[in-house]
Design a protein around this motif. Structure first.
Motif, mmCIF file in Angstrom:
data_model
loop_
_atom_site.group_PDB
_atom_site.id
_atom_site.type_symbol
_atom_site.label_atom_id
_atom_site.label_comp_id
_atom_site.label_asym_id
_atom_site.label_seq_id
_atom_site.Cartn_x
_atom_site.Cartn_y
_atom_site.Cartn_z
ATOM 1 N N VAL A 193 0.824 -1.203 0.000
ATOM 2 C CA VAL A 193 0.000 0.000 0.000
ATOM 3 C C VAL A 193 0.859 1.256 0.000
ATOM 4 C CG1 VAL A 193 -1.761 1.273 1.276
ATOM 5 C CG2 VAL A 193 -1.873 -1.218 1.162
ATOM 6 N N ALA A 194 1.965 1.234 0.727
ATOM 7 C CA ALA A 194 2.795 2.438 0.811
ATOM 8 C C ALA A 194 4.266 2.065 0.940
ATOM 9 C CB ALA A 194 2.373 3.292 1.996
ATOM 10 N N LEU A 195 5.071 2.724 0.131
ATOM 11 C CA LEU A 195 6.525 2.607 0.165
ATOM 12 C C LEU A 195 7.095 4.010 0.019
ATOM 13 C CD1 LEU A 195 7.425 -0.215 -2.394
ATOM 14 C CD2 LEU A 195 7.973 -0.220 0.012
ATOM 15 N N PRO A 196 8.325 4.233 0.452
ATOM 16 C CA PRO A 196 8.951 5.521 0.131
ATOM 17 C C PRO A 196 8.997 5.699 -1.393
ATOM 18 C CG PRO A 196 10.212 4.356 1.797
ATOM 19 C CD PRO A 196 9.170 3.394 1.298
ATOM 20 N N ALA A 197 8.771 6.899 -1.872
ATOM 21 C CA ALA A 197 8.689 7.169 -3.305
ATOM 22 C C ALA A 197 9.915 6.684 -4.076
ATOM 23 C CB ALA A 197 8.460 8.659 -3.546
ATOM 24 N N ALA A 198 11.081 6.778 -3.476
ATOM 25 C CA ALA A 198 12.310 6.384 -4.172
ATOM 26 C C ALA A 198 12.385 4.882 -4.430
ATOM 27 C CB ALA A 198 13.531 6.823 -3.364
ATOM 28 N N LEU A 199 11.477 4.106 -3.850
ATOM 29 C CA LEU A 199 11.515 2.656 -4.013
ATOM 30 C C LEU A 199 10.416 2.110 -4.901
ATOM 31 C CD1 LEU A 199 12.476 1.190 -0.559
ATOM 32 C CD2 LEU A 199 13.690 1.005 -2.702
ATOM 33 N N GLU A 200 9.473 2.922 -5.275
ATOM 34 C CA GLU A 200 8.357 2.406 -6.049
ATOM 35 C C GLU A 200 8.843 1.923 -7.411
ATOM 36 O OE1 GLU A 200 5.311 5.370 -5.995
ATOM 37 O OE2 GLU A 200 4.984 5.119 -3.861
ATOM 38 N N GLY A 201 8.352 0.761 -7.790
ATOM 39 C CA GLY A 201 8.690 0.242 -9.111
ATOM 40 C C GLY A 201 9.699 -0.879 -9.077
ATOM 41 N N GLN A 202 10.752 -0.735 -9.834
ATOM 42 C CA GLN A 202 11.649 -1.830 -10.178
ATOM 43 C C GLN A 202 12.524 -2.372 -9.063
ATOM 44 O OE1 GLN A 202 14.294 -0.359 -13.157
ATOM 45 N NE2 GLN A 202 14.752 1.487 -12.017
ATOM 46 N N TYR A 203 12.634 -1.737 -7.947
ATOM 47 C CA TYR A 203 13.576 -2.172 -6.912
ATOM 48 C C TYR A 203 12.960 -3.089 -5.859
ATOM 49 C CZ TYR A 203 15.955 1.796 -8.973
ATOM 50 O OH TYR A 203 16.512 2.674 -9.856
ATOM 51 N N VAL A 204 11.642 -3.267 -5.877
ATOM 52 C CA VAL A 204 10.957 -4.007 -4.830
ATOM 53 C C VAL A 204 10.220 -5.211 -5.413
ATOM 54 C CG1 VAL A 204 9.163 -3.885 -3.045
ATOM 55 C CG2 VAL A 204 10.658 -1.939 -3.439
ATOM 56 N N THR A 205 10.379 -6.359 -4.746
ATOM 57 C CA THR A 205 9.610 -7.551 -5.120
ATOM 58 C C THR A 205 8.954 -8.107 -3.864
ATOM 59 O OG1 THR A 205 11.528 -8.993 -4.825
ATOM 60 C CG2 THR A 205 11.114 -8.165 -7.053
ATOM 61 N N VAL A 206 7.846 -8.810 -4.074
ATOM 62 C CA VAL A 206 7.137 -9.463 -2.983
ATOM 63 C C VAL A 206 7.066 -10.945 -3.312
ATOM 64 C CG1 VAL A 206 4.956 -9.662 -1.721
ATOM 65 C CG2 VAL A 206 5.781 -7.416 -2.447
ATOM 66 N N GLY A 207 7.492 -11.775 -2.367
ATOM 67 C CA GLY A 207 7.423 -13.223 -2.535
ATOM 68 C C GLY A 207 6.795 -13.862 -1.312
ATOM 69 N N TYR A 208 6.538 -15.162 -1.424
ATOM 70 C CA TYR A 208 5.898 -15.907 -0.347
ATOM 71 C C TYR A 208 6.755 -17.114 0.020
ATOM 72 C CZ TYR A 208 1.919 -13.146 -1.891
ATOM 73 O OH TYR A 208 1.107 -12.114 -2.236
ATOM 74 N N MET A 209 6.809 -17.399 1.310
ATOM 75 C CA MET A 209 7.568 -18.556 1.783
ATOM 76 C C MET A 209 6.668 -19.438 2.647
ATOM 77 S SD MET A 209 11.167 -16.754 2.931
ATOM 78 C CE MET A 209 11.906 -18.278 3.466
ATOM 79 N N LYS A 210 6.934 -20.731 2.576
ATOM 80 C CA LYS A 210 6.271 -21.709 3.442
ATOM 81 C C LYS A 210 7.357 -22.638 3.942
ATOM 82 C CE LYS A 210 2.583 -24.204 4.822
ATOM 83 N NZ LYS A 210 1.648 -23.772 5.798
ATOM 84 N N ASN A 211 7.462 -22.800 5.265
ATOM 85 C CA ASN A 211 8.488 -23.666 5.854
ATOM 86 C C ASN A 211 9.890 -23.312 5.345
ATOM 87 O OD1 ASN A 211 6.470 -25.063 7.233
ATOM 88 N ND2 ASN A 211 6.159 -26.447 5.506
ATOM 89 N N GLU A 212 10.174 -22.034 5.265
ATOM 90 C CA GLU A 212 11.477 -21.498 4.864
ATOM 91 C C GLU A 212 11.836 -21.718 3.390
ATOM 92 O OE1 GLU A 212 14.638 -22.357 7.597
ATOM 93 O OE2 GLU A 212 13.304 -22.185 9.336
ATOM 94 N N TYR A 213 10.876 -22.132 2.574
ATOM 95 C CA TYR A 213 11.118 -22.302 1.139
ATOM 96 C C TYR A 213 10.336 -21.247 0.370
ATOM 97 C CZ TYR A 213 13.128 -26.763 2.429
ATOM 98 O OH TYR A 213 13.915 -27.733 2.995
ATOM 99 N N LEU A 214 11.007 -20.606 -0.571
ATOM 100 C CA LEU A 214 10.362 -19.592 -1.400
ATOM 101 C C LEU A 214 9.442 -20.273 -2.400
ATOM 102 C CD1 LEU A 214 10.261 -16.537 -1.871
ATOM 103 C CD2 LEU A 214 12.056 -16.831 -3.579
ATOM 104 N N LEU A 215 8.198 -19.848 -2.459
ATOM 105 C CA LEU A 215 7.223 -20.430 -3.376
ATOM 106 C C LEU A 215 7.347 -19.797 -4.754
ATOM 107 C CD1 LEU A 215 4.114 -20.393 -0.998
ATOM 108 C CD2 LEU A 215 5.698 -22.285 -1.421
ATOM 109 N N PRO A 216 7.105 -20.571 -5.824
ATOM 110 C CA PRO A 216 7.207 -20.005 -7.171
ATOM 111 C C PRO A 216 6.015 -19.116 -7.535
ATOM 112 C CG PRO A 216 6.590 -22.324 -7.282
ATOM 113 C CD PRO A 216 6.860 -22.005 -5.834
ATOM 114 N N ASN A 217 4.903 -19.254 -6.824
ATOM 115 C CA ASN A 217 3.690 -18.490 -7.107
ATOM 116 C C ASN A 217 3.062 -18.057 -5.789
ATOM 117 O OD1 ASN A 217 3.649 -19.006 -10.026
ATOM 118 N ND2 ASN A 217 3.305 -21.136 -9.400
ATOM 119 N N VAL A 218 1.917 -17.388 -5.896
ATOM 120 C CA VAL A 218 1.188 -17.040 -4.681
ATOM 121 C C VAL A 218 0.718 -18.330 -4.020
ATOM 122 C CG1 VAL A 218 0.481 -14.765 -5.502
ATOM 123 C CG2 VAL A 218 -1.008 -16.730 -5.875
#
Length: 189
Positions: free
Chosen positions: A121-146
């Motif tokens: 919902v909110a990030l500092p303006a200097a970070l919006e766009g290409q520098y930020v990704t959101v991922g999901y983990m289950k039991n310490e493993y990164l999931l390939p999808n939601v």
């Protein structure tokens, strides 16, 4: 004399200042601030519009910068006399993103499966766009999808390769409760 200082790119710089008097000789004092790559206060670049006794440096780029002021006393019929201040060292470093800087929506809710669960919902303006990704983990493993099932997950918000922020991974707990599904049977089946 202007004073050395350190900032991150997201802070607001304090004004640098000089103090000069003309000892009531009837002259007029003028000011010109300069930026430079070293501390010798010689050969810097005049900063357009920086013609007051104070100057607030821009801190929108990472690096070390030097600022100094030349004060000139001008009086009709006399040669102008100038004095140069010491150079102030202004060091600008990358900022570090913290959870307090971010607002996420949807960390605990009921969802239909396969939909995007968390939104930033909110990030500092200097970070919006290409520098930020959101991922999901289950039991310490990164999931390939939601996530595709109910349960407890970890949301990972990652900042990478930003010119203004340090690389960082922020971790948030997330609970997914699957929405009730109503199964309808067809008559005669």
């Amino acid at each position: 004399e202007p004073v050395d200082n350190e900032y991150t790119v997201i802070e607001t710089a304090e004004a640098l200042s000089v103090s000069a008097t003309n000892e009531d000789d009837g002259g007029t004092l003028s000011y010109q601030w300069y930026s430079d790559t070293d501390s010798d206060a010689i050969g810097g670049t005049a900063i357009a519009g920086a013609t007051d006794a104070t100057y607030t440096p821009a801190i929108d780029a990472v690096g070390t910068f030097y600022y100094y002021c030349v004060v000139t006393n001008s009086k009709t019929g006399f040669e102008p006399k100038s004095i140069t201040s010491q150079a102030a060292k202004v060091t600008v470093t990358k900022a570090t993103l913290t959870k307090a800087d971010v607002t996420l929506d949807g960390l605990e809710s009921t969802y239909d499966l396969y939909e995007q669960h968390v939104s930033v919902v909110a990030l500092p303006a200097a970070l919006e766009g290409q520098y930020v990704t959101v991922g999901y983990m289950k039991n310490e493993y990164l999931l390939p999808n939601v996530p595709s099932s109910a349960g407890e997950y970890t949301v990972v918000l990652s900042v990478k390769d930003s010119p203004n922020y340090e690389d960082v991974d922020l971790y948030y707990d997330m609970v997914i409760n699957v929405a009730d599904v109503t199964v309808h049977t067809m008559p005669g089946v």
